[in-house]
Design an enzyme around this catalytic site. Sequence first.
Site, PDB file in Angstrom:
ATOM      1  N   LYS B 116       6.921   3.877  -8.395  1.00  0.00           N
ATOM      2  CA  LYS B 116       5.471   3.691  -8.424  1.00  0.00           C
ATOM      3  C   LYS B 116       4.836   4.344  -9.649  1.00  0.00           C
ATOM      4  O   LYS B 116       3.818   3.873 -10.167  1.00  0.00           O
ATOM      5  CB  LYS B 116       4.834   4.250  -7.148  1.00  0.00           C
ATOM      6  CG  LYS B 116       5.463   3.757  -5.847  1.00  0.00           C
ATOM      7  CD  LYS B 116       5.467   2.257  -5.692  1.00  0.00           C
ATOM      8  CE  LYS B 116       6.073   1.840  -4.349  1.00  0.00           C
ATOM      9  NZ  LYS B 116       6.599   0.472  -4.362  1.00  0.00           N
ATOM     10  N   GLU B 204      -3.188  10.391  -6.233  1.00  0.00           N
ATOM     11  CA  GLU B 204      -4.232   9.411  -6.528  1.00  0.00           C
ATOM     12  C   GLU B 204      -5.539   9.893  -5.936  1.00  0.00           C
ATOM     13  O   GLU B 204      -5.558  10.508  -4.869  1.00  0.00           O
ATOM     14  CB  GLU B 204      -3.902   8.066  -5.869  1.00  0.00           C
ATOM     15  CG  GLU B 204      -3.066   7.150  -6.689  1.00  0.00           C
ATOM     16  CD  GLU B 204      -2.775   5.848  -5.942  1.00  0.00           C
ATOM     17  OE1 GLU B 204      -2.025   5.060  -6.494  1.00  0.00           O
ATOM     18  OE2 GLU B 204      -3.284   5.629  -4.822  1.00  0.00           O
ATOM     19  N   HIS B 212      -8.320  -2.941   1.239  1.00  0.00           N
ATOM     20  CA  HIS B 212      -6.988  -3.208   0.724  1.00  0.00           C
ATOM     21  C   HIS B 212      -6.856  -4.728   0.617  1.00  0.00           C
ATOM     22  O   HIS B 212      -6.819  -5.432   1.617  1.00  0.00           O
ATOM     23  CB  HIS B 212      -5.935  -2.638   1.681  1.00  0.00           C
ATOM     24  CG  HIS B 212      -4.528  -2.920   1.258  1.00  0.00           C
ATOM     25  ND1 HIS B 212      -3.647  -1.943   0.901  1.00  0.00           N
ATOM     26  CD2 HIS B 212      -3.860  -4.086   1.128  1.00  0.00           C
ATOM     27  CE1 HIS B 212      -2.497  -2.491   0.563  1.00  0.00           C
ATOM     28  NE2 HIS B 212      -2.596  -3.796   0.706  1.00  0.00           N
ATOM     29  N   LYS B 241      -0.243  -1.207   8.118  1.00  0.00           N
ATOM     30  CA  LYS B 241      -1.154  -2.299   8.412  1.00  0.00           C
ATOM     31  C   LYS B 241      -0.964  -2.774   9.845  1.00  0.00           C
ATOM     32  O   LYS B 241       0.154  -2.835  10.336  1.00  0.00           O
ATOM     33  CB  LYS B 241      -0.876  -3.455   7.454  1.00  0.00           C
ATOM     34  CG  LYS B 241      -1.065  -3.069   5.987  1.00  0.00           C
ATOM     35  CD  LYS B 241      -0.392  -4.053   5.060  1.00  0.00           C
ATOM     36  CE  LYS B 241      -0.507  -3.578   3.616  1.00  0.00           C
ATOM     37  NZ  LYS B 241       0.353  -4.364   2.713  1.00  0.00           N
ATOM     38  N   GLU B 279      -0.706  -5.422  -4.840  1.00  0.00           N
ATOM     39  CA  GLU B 279      -1.698  -4.805  -3.964  1.00  0.00           C
ATOM     40  C   GLU B 279      -2.788  -4.123  -4.782  1.00  0.00           C
ATOM     41  O   GLU B 279      -2.493  -3.417  -5.752  1.00  0.00           O
ATOM     42  CB  GLU B 279      -1.032  -3.768  -3.049  1.00  0.00           C
ATOM     43  CG  GLU B 279       0.039  -4.361  -2.140  1.00  0.00           C
ATOM     44  CD  GLU B 279       0.514  -3.380  -1.072  1.00  0.00           C
ATOM     45  OE1 GLU B 279       0.958  -3.859  -0.020  1.00  0.00           O
ATOM     46  OE2 GLU B 279       0.446  -2.156  -1.283  1.00  0.00           O
ATOM     47  N   GLU B 292       0.148  -1.137  -6.073  1.00  0.00           N
ATOM     48  CA  GLU B 292       1.576  -1.288  -6.313  1.00  0.00           C
ATOM     49  C   GLU B 292       1.938  -2.752  -6.182  1.00  0.00           C
ATOM     50  O   GLU B 292       1.154  -3.558  -5.689  1.00  0.00           O
ATOM     51  CB  GLU B 292       2.386  -0.466  -5.298  1.00  0.00           C
ATOM     52  CG  GLU B 292       2.161  -0.861  -3.847  1.00  0.00           C
ATOM     53  CD  GLU B 292       2.963   0.005  -2.878  1.00  0.00           C
ATOM     54  OE1 GLU B 292       2.930   1.240  -3.041  1.00  0.00           O
ATOM     55  OE2 GLU B 292       3.615  -0.553  -1.993  1.00  0.00           O
ATOM     56  N   ARG B 296       9.204  -8.352  -3.119  1.00  0.00           N
ATOM     57  CA  ARG B 296       9.967  -8.922  -1.991  1.00  0.00           C
ATOM     58  C   ARG B 296       9.017  -9.767  -1.161  1.00  0.00           C
ATOM     59  O   ARG B 296       7.829  -9.789  -1.420  1.00  0.00           O
ATOM     60  CB  ARG B 296      10.518  -7.793  -1.134  1.00  0.00           C
ATOM     61  CG  ARG B 296       9.398  -6.798  -0.763  1.00  0.00           C
ATOM     62  CD  ARG B 296       9.757  -5.829   0.302  1.00  0.00           C
ATOM     63  NE  ARG B 296       8.811  -4.755   0.421  1.00  0.00           N
ATOM     64  CZ  ARG B 296       7.657  -4.794   1.068  1.00  0.00           C
ATOM     65  NH1 ARG B 296       7.251  -5.926   1.624  1.00  0.00           N
ATOM     66  NH2 ARG B 296       6.862  -3.756   1.139  1.00  0.00           N
ATOM     67  N   ARG B 340      -0.008  -7.058  14.142  1.00  0.00           N
ATOM     68  CA  ARG B 340       1.358  -6.586  14.335  1.00  0.00           C
ATOM     69  C   ARG B 340       1.469  -5.911  15.685  1.00  0.00           C
ATOM     70  O   ARG B 340       0.792  -4.925  15.951  1.00  0.00           O
ATOM     71  CB  ARG B 340       1.743  -5.585  13.250  1.00  0.00           C
ATOM     72  CG  ARG B 340       1.684  -6.171  11.864  1.00  0.00           C
ATOM     73  CD  ARG B 340       2.325  -5.218  10.895  1.00  0.00           C
ATOM     74  NE  ARG B 340       2.044  -5.609   9.525  1.00  0.00           N
ATOM     75  CZ  ARG B 340       2.554  -4.979   8.462  1.00  0.00           C
ATOM     76  NH1 ARG B 340       3.337  -3.922   8.643  1.00  0.00           N
ATOM     77  NH2 ARG B 340       2.256  -5.395   7.247  1.00  0.00           N
TER      78      ARG B 340
END
Lengths: 156, 503
Positions: B116, B204, B212, B241, B279, B292, B296, B340
């Site tokens: 990162k 940060e 987001h 998330k 993101e 970041e 994938r 989720r």
Amino acid sequence: MQHTFSSPDGPIEVTLGKDDGAFALAGHRAILIGDGRLRVTLGDGRIMFGHVAKVGDVWWVALGGHTYRWERMEAGASAGGNEGGLIAPMPGKVLQVLVKVGHTVEAGQALMVLEAMKMEHRIVAPSDGIVTMIHFADGDQVEQGASLLEIEAESE
Amino acid sequence: MIAKVLVANRGEIACRILRACQEAEIETVAVCAPNDLESMFVEMADEVVVLRGDSIGETYLDHTQIIQAALDTGAHAIHPGFGFLSERADVARAVVDAGLVWVGPRAEAIEQMGDKMTARQTMRKAGVPVIPGEEVESIDEDQAMLELEEASTRVGYPLLLKASSGGGGKGMRAVTNPSEFHEAARAARREAVAAFGDGRIYIERLLSGSKHVEIQVLADSHGTTIHLGERECSVQRRHQKVFEEAPCATLTPELRDAMGDAAVAAAEAVAYEGAGTVEFLLAPSGEFFFLEMNTRIQVEHPVTELVTGVDIVREQLRIASGAPMSCGPLNLRGHAIEVRLYAEDAANNFLPAIGPLAVFQPPQGPGIRLDTGVREGDDVTPNYDPMLAKLIVWAPSRVEALQRMRRALDEFVILGTTTNIRFLRELCDVQAVIEGTTTTTTIDDTWPNGWQPSENQSIEEASLLMAAMGETLGLHRVHRTGGEVSGSTGPPSPFATLQRRYP
């Protein structure tokens, strides 16, 4: 047809009634329609369909978008609380013990760090008190439900 | 040409990829740990190789064993899914060196984005805005702590500590008070070492009130790099998330174009190939900052699939085989929401839960998609991630999508394991969710003292009636617990007699 279930507020005794082929409780009625499915008529007349399943001593109930767990107790059994004990919420590994026996701790203070599913979980004191027993050390594996340490509430 | 793919993953994402392969008429190989032999994904593959070993490290993370399995079974390519090996540049390289195709970007691109701190530096150079902050490269514990402490005063509070090799909230800590910095930094380093074997962390500025928002990108080997619009994933608990949607309710077409262009620039800066996600944090001012890039397929990819009509996994396979992508111009249609479902106790600080799925009855009907790797009768164990399923809905408008999600969650019945279904259902009624004004702190702002289920006295009473009836009538619905059979044996699972296809 009397059953006792445990709840956070103490045991609940349930005595089922029979009403025209249905079982009844507190103005609500229900009939079995097969395979763990029940049709419920609430006291206000609303009709709902729900599910029940038993796992160990726990009855799981789904009704109206809510899920409840009712643990069955043998008649006459005590609530079986764990006064002052702190229970491992998950199987995992003790990463760090942050207190020693005899330490005075405040409510909310971190006592132990557990690792489960690769995440750290802090075990915090539920109330002010003195640490009287620590059952595990750094690096130990713990089972779900294991008593981790014990705290005695400070007497006034 | 790829005729046979080994899927180096498990659970719902393995199922997702195996299904895509089957649709593309590609043969499949699953790999599984011994304790996963009865899992659903194993039964979806044409062949299975059981990995030796007990821990995740010895099985799903042992790339040597997995590459050998691919060679032994004659697979041409390895699809890593997400998590596990998916962002390991060394593995991508080893796969290619073994003469196989890696379904994902080149190792160099994974390296540049995976670390990162390096990614932040690469993005600065490419002109993509990054969050104000500082990277600390020191490896030595004491030296790193010293430098972090110094950097923290320059970055200012509140701040966020993040693992350079991090992801999924692991090795991440928010710090609001300088007095908490030392313990938080040590904990973050410890978690990062445990999860990634790399304790380097960076700082940060914590931009509160931000959304987001992430952009899905696709790039093929024929020089085409496109974006598929955004996903908003602001609603998070413990930096994970739980509620994702596309499109973002408050994004203007101009901002979408600007963020899309930045995402494409980010991908092109590392000569990206395949599917990836850039993101961003979107500040209330309309400024956006690179967070970041996930190199994938991402957990929440289905919402993009539903609003764009693009099958992202199928495109991954197409691109990996060297063909051009099949996507036309971006055409967003309707609204999609994903939640989720976790085996966790939302009323108890979201602690992971385990137990048997004695009843697992997903919702059905129009506009519903369920991506899961479990079925009724399975056990939720502490061995793997506690995500049970992703429930995704599509509807013509955002309002209707939210209505559909409420209906779907009300229909969903899971008994035997504590889940977050009720939490998700009540989340759908939160004002910020209804208005689309969610931020990364929405859950904490809504339930500052933790979430508790709403009470409903008559339904609770009726549930007691039902439990007591179950006891009286002896309704022992059959399920397995820990390999033992409780009660009498029931009808065989349909999967127990599944016929494997050997073309």
